[in-house]
Design an enzyme around this catalytic site. Sequence first.
Site, short mmCIF file in Angstrom:
data_model
loop_
_atom_site.label_atom_id
_atom_site.label_comp_id
_atom_site.label_asym_id
_atom_site.label_seq_id
_atom_site.Cartn_x
_atom_site.Cartn_y
_atom_site.Cartn_z
CG ASP B 148 -1.62 1.28 1.14
OD1 ASP B 148 -1.69 2.21 0.50
OD2 ASP B 148 -2.57 1.29 2.19
CG ASP B 248 -10.04 0.33 3.74
OD1 ASP B 248 -9.37 -0.47 4.10
OD2 ASP B 248 -9.80 1.66 4.26
CG HIS B 249 -6.53 -1.19 0.81
ND1 HIS B 249 -5.76 -0.27 0.25
CD2 HIS B 249 -6.81 -0.62 2.13
CE1 HIS B 249 -5.30 0.53 0.86
NE2 HIS B 249 -6.30 0.56 2.01
#
Lengths: 261, 261
Positions: B148, B248-249
């Site tokens: 990320d 959320d990813h």
Amino acid sequence: MRIASWNVNSIRARLEHLRTFLGSASPDVLCMQETKVEDEKFPEEALGDAGYRVVYFGQKTYNGVAIAARYGLGIEDVKKNLDGDEDDAPRRLLAATIEGVRIVNVYVPNGQAVGTKPFAYKLAWFERLGLDLATHHKPDEPLLVCGDFNVAPTNLDVHEPKRWEGQVLCHPDERAALGRLLSWGLVDALRERHPDEKVYSWWDYRMGAYRKNHGLRIDLALVTSPLLARTKDVWVDRSVRELERPSDHAPVLIDIGESQA
Amino acid sequence: MRIASWNVNSIRARLEHLRTFLGSASPDVLCMQETKVEDEKFPEEALGDAGYRVVYFGQKTYNGVAIAARYGLGIEDVKKNLDGDEDDAPRRLLAATIEGVRIVNVYVPNGQAVGTKPFAYKLAWFERLGLDLATHHKPDEPLLVCGDFNVAPTNLDVHEPKRWEGQVLCHPDERAALGRLLSWGLVDALRERHPDEKVYSWWDYRMGAYRKNHGLRIDLALVTSPLLARTKDVWVDRSVRELERPSDHAPVLIDIGESQA
DNA sequence: GCCCTGCGGG
DNA sequence: CCCGCAGGGC
């Protein structure tokens, strides 16, 4: 008519289990305790989708009671809390008349520990409940007082009476308070129908109590004699207590036949 | 060899989704970010049951990285955090060599808001990552830097560039920092393989962003040229983002062929 | 143990 | 909106 009583320990955390229970047990009426939600946030739509109209009386974080009734059944003469309770009193009682049966749904204070102020409040609450019933009802009416009483009526209702002796939920003073309530004209319907059965309705989340069946019967259905005469059976449905992340309580159910009047 | 990178947003809250993903995508290696768990409490057994050996480097509440590799694959030369990081530094980098491929798993600081101290820390972290790579590796080695990055490389990677212009995740300074990293000898593998595709890997939990596909591509797989030559495809797998209570990813995956050497 | 409430982080 | 945490109730 099938009436159930269930301490859901947060209705929002239990919506899925609630659907499961309504679908499998199919009660006509469900009395709930510890909804733990203020009225503005009550999940009325979820109950509606499941086919139930609902009245509720709740607050943030603690307590909160609700009564759901299958669509088509009227919910009349709703009463909230005990006579004399202030607006900010813990929300612990919701009564309504459904199909001619007066249903008083209670969440009796837990009492925390024997000798504490909350324990005195619990005993006083029992007395006030007795007063309330005597004020508004007569023992010859079809009346059901159900809910989480936070008292195991006798040692038969306790998995290990020795360990619980004198503790909150089993203390003589609480049992006496419940006894005075019964003496007005109510009968513990499950015990009446099943005099010797070890039946529990609550198992502590801790210590693997459910797995070991270390339970107490503190969720009760008390009925007047006209209702007792119509009572077909009373039982505890453990199925929802077996699911993932359950309430610590299992529902109590009572089947009541038609009035002969 | 299939390598995946996924910001799980708490590995303990995502165990079920993790099993689902490992079962469906069947990666040989999975790099995770935001595990949010201290090493003593890392759910090693769950990964083991799923058929993966795992190395981890985490802390309470925030950050935390881990690399899981299918049993039978060796995990060599594990490196934790950047050179010069103190023991109490946020745990954001975990590197290991698997099947001859150097894998650097990063969780780049979010930066909070442009102009803040966390934002400066984020930019500095990018520079230090560049130094780290230059110190330990060469652009002609098979190297993958994935994770990320908390930066959308270009406006193609942003659903609504106007609304995000100059904001954190899209600010020119962050993009320049990422650019310097690439200029050392890395290529954004997904963009290289899919030059014009709108592909996102993160959608804010709020505002129904996923439903509206209001996403950003901030999870990247950067490869050196020898790895790019072996890259068969790179994609984002949205399937686990569709489940109940998702991260959320969504995971990014890269398929790498055998070395010709 | 599992629920709630805030709070801080994203 | 969804995490973690801490603190309180049962």
